[in-house]
Design an enzyme around this catalytic site. Structure first.
Site, short mmCIF file in Angstrom:
data_model
loop_
_atom_site.label_atom_id
_atom_site.label_comp_id
_atom_site.label_asym_id
_atom_site.label_seq_id
_atom_site.Cartn_x
_atom_site.Cartn_y
_atom_site.Cartn_z
N GLY A 35 22.54 -18.48 70.71
CA GLY A 35 22.14 -17.77 69.50
C GLY A 35 23.16 -16.73 69.12
O GLY A 35 24.26 -16.69 69.68
N PHE A 37 23.02 -13.66 69.65
CA PHE A 37 23.08 -12.53 70.56
C PHE A 37 23.53 -12.91 71.97
O PHE A 37 24.12 -12.10 72.67
CB PHE A 37 21.71 -11.85 70.64
CG PHE A 37 21.20 -11.42 69.29
CD1 PHE A 37 21.70 -10.28 68.68
CD2 PHE A 37 20.25 -12.16 68.62
CE1 PHE A 37 21.25 -9.90 67.43
CE2 PHE A 37 19.79 -11.78 67.37
CZ PHE A 37 20.30 -10.64 66.77
N SER A 38 23.21 -14.12 72.36
CA SER A 38 23.53 -14.49 73.75
C SER A 38 23.54 -16.01 73.90
O SER A 38 23.11 -16.73 73.01
CB SER A 38 22.47 -13.91 74.69
OG SER A 38 21.24 -14.59 74.50
N VAL A 40 22.27 -18.97 76.75
CA VAL A 40 21.42 -19.14 77.93
C VAL A 40 21.71 -20.52 78.53
O VAL A 40 21.77 -21.52 77.81
CB VAL A 40 19.92 -19.03 77.55
CG1 VAL A 40 19.05 -19.12 78.80
CG2 VAL A 40 19.63 -17.71 76.81
N ASP A 150 9.95 -7.58 68.68
CA ASP A 150 10.32 -8.93 68.23
C ASP A 150 9.33 -9.94 68.79
O ASP A 150 9.72 -10.96 69.36
CB ASP A 150 11.75 -9.24 68.66
CG ASP A 150 12.33 -10.44 67.88
OD1 ASP A 150 11.78 -10.78 66.82
OD2 ASP A 150 13.31 -11.03 68.37
N1 LIG Z 1 14.43 -17.55 81.83
C1 LIG Z 1 14.59 -18.55 80.99
N2 LIG Z 1 14.33 -19.82 81.36
C2 LIG Z 1 14.48 -20.86 80.48
N3 LIG Z 1 14.88 -20.72 79.21
C3 LIG Z 1 15.15 -19.46 78.80
C4 LIG Z 1 15.04 -18.33 79.65
N4 LIG Z 1 15.39 -17.24 78.95
C5 LIG Z 1 15.70 -17.67 77.73
N5 LIG Z 1 15.57 -19.00 77.63
C6 LIG Z 1 15.80 -19.85 76.45
O1 LIG Z 1 16.80 -19.25 75.66
C7 LIG Z 1 16.27 -18.90 74.39
C8 LIG Z 1 16.93 -17.61 73.93
O2 LIG Z 1 16.64 -16.61 74.89
P1 LIG Z 1 16.42 -15.09 74.44
O3 LIG Z 1 15.42 -15.07 73.34
O4 LIG Z 1 16.16 -14.30 75.66
O5 LIG Z 1 17.89 -14.76 73.93
P2 LIG Z 1 18.37 -14.02 72.61
O6 LIG Z 1 19.85 -14.10 72.56
O7 LIG Z 1 17.77 -12.68 72.56
O8 LIG Z 1 17.74 -15.01 71.56
P3 LIG Z 1 17.35 -14.76 70.08
O9 LIG Z 1 18.49 -15.34 69.34
O10 LIG Z 1 16.04 -15.48 69.97
O11 LIG Z 1 17.20 -13.34 69.87
C9 LIG Z 1 14.76 -18.82 74.58
O12 LIG Z 1 14.03 -19.07 73.38
C10 LIG Z 1 14.52 -19.91 75.61
O13 LIG Z 1 14.46 -21.18 74.96
#
Ligand SMILES: Nc1ncnc2c1ncn2[C@@H]1O[C@H](COP(=O)(O)OP(=O)(O)OP(=O)(O)O)[C@@H](O)[C@H]1O
Length: 410
Positions: A35, A37-38, A40, A150
């Protein structure tokens, strides 16, 4: 899922390995999400042969750093005996170019699972039981001193294997303390950014007000209505171009539009809105009252509280279908660039929050009410379907913007 960002060979890659000085080697098996922001990944602990999730972000140049907050909240949660339903943090580290956190691997998120259902809605049993579980997670987070800011179904995921009946809360990248270490509630800033995900954002956020515990519950209400009914009345509005209209729709849903909002939900849900809307800024929400409303629905509908949830039933084959939804790729989601303006108020708020150097870096007094799109390279990668509601944004609408009247009550 692929990433919308330019490939960065210095970031972790599938097939590569990361070595944590104390915890050993983790092999990167698969990308789970990418995404704005990060990123995964699913990783394998080489020595223990166990699978985990690894979330990582670049040290520099992020739209908004999120990992520090994730680590902070999950560390606190791990020390807390009520940490059930939050992924266990295994370790965190940095390489000089990026930071990473390794945590318990969970399963599909509720957003994808809902969209994988035939009518994009969970059965009554699942929607009410999941509403209870997610309410409980929010209460736990709040009682630890944090707001999520959020709340939305993609930020809750089911457990794997025999934990499939447990809903886990993910993603604390927009979290914020609302009380200090001594338990004193922090005063609201004069204005705050519209942030989070617009379709689920509370009215206070639309009007650039500081958020409180009530506001997380308002977002939770939109989420649980969507899970039961299949959509929200403002689902087809464009989150960026029509964010003011979305706010109007949320207000309308409290007057003449109320029946439409709750259409398809257990009738008890209507009362949830009254309870939530009457919570004061400093007030501890009556989570018990909200749970008892859901319990009334459980009783009336004769729901077995130990029933298998939709994704545990063989008929739907939901987990596989949810995976496929995750692969649909791009949607029309657009994130917002973080501006760097800092106002006196924000600096003041940061000083007061001294023990928590994780405060949001910018928020207020931006002169332009216009939202600035991030460059294409930062477009988030989410699923299609009706995923318009999953746009995550942070804007700096001026508090004094005449078109953004301060929101008082509804
Ligand atoms: N511990 C986990 N185990 C499995 N999948 C995970 C885990 N943490 C995150 N994910 C997957 O990664 C996606 C993105 O994680 P997260 O929302 O923590 O990151 P973000 O960069 O903040 O995302 P966003 O763009 O939604 O803000 C989650 O919707 C999920 O599908």
């Amino acid at each position: 899922m692929g990433s919308n960002r330019q490939p960065d060979p210095l970031m972790p890659q599938v097939g590569g390995t990361i070595t944590h000085p104390e915890h050993g080697q983790f092999k990167i098996l698969k990308s789970l999400a990418s995404g704005p922001f990060s990123d995964v990944f699913k990783v394998l602990h080489v020595q223990k042969n166990e699978r985990y999730a690894m979330k990582c972000e670049r040290e520099e140049g992020n739209i908004r750093p999120v990992l520090k907050l994730d680590v902070y909240v999950l560390t606190q949660m791990g020390k807390n005996s009520h940490g059930i339903g939050f992924p266990k943090l295994i370790c965190a580290g940095r390489t000089g170019y990026y930071k990473y956190a390794i945590m318990q691997l969970v399963g599909a998120d509720l957003g994808r699972l809902r969209r994988a259902m035939p009518d994009k809605r969970f059965t009554e049993t699942t929607s009410v039981l999941v509403a209870l579980q997610t309410l409980n997670r929010i209460e736990t987070l709040h009682d630890l001193g944090w707001l999520c800011r959020d709340i939305k179904s993609p930020n809750f995921a089911i457990g794997r294997g025999n934990e499939a009946g447990t809903v886990f809360m993910l993603d604390f990248g927009f979290a914020r303390r609302y009380k200090d270490n001594s338990g004193n509630l922090l005063p609201p800033r004069n204005a705050a950014a519209l942030l989070g995900t617009i379709h689920y954002a509370p009215l206070a956020s639309h009007y650039n007000q500081e958020q409180c515990r009530k506001d997380d519950l308002e977002s939770w209400l939109y989420m649980v209505i969507e899970m039961a009914a299949g959509s929200l009345p403002w689902a087809n509005m464009d989150a960026l171009k029509q964010h003011k209209m979305i706010a109007e729709a949320k207000k309308f849903a409290r007057t003449a539009g109320r029946a439409q909002l709750f259409d398809g939900c257990p009738k008890e849900y209507d009362e949830l809105m009254d309870v939530i809307d009457n919570i004061g800024f400093y007030e501890r929400p009556n989570y018990h009252k909200l749970a008892s409303i859901l319990e009334a629905a459980i009783e009336r509908l004769k729901i077995d509280r130990y029933a298998q949830l939709d994704w545990q039933l063989p008929g739907y084959d939901l987990i596989k279908r949810a995976d496929h939804i995750g692969d649909l790729g791009e949607s029309n989601l657009l994130s917002m660039r973080l501006k760097e303006a800092k106002s006196e108020e924000n600096i003041h708020a940061e000083k007061e929050n001294n023990n928590f150097p994780l405060d949001e870096p910018n928020l207020i007094s931006c002169s332009s009410p216009e939202m600035e799109p991030v460059p294409a390279g930062h477009l988030p990668n989410y699923e299609g379907g009706d995923g318009k509601g999953e746009e995550r944004t942070q804007s700096n609408n001026s508090f004094n913007d005449a078109q953004s009247p301060r929101y008082h009550n509804y």
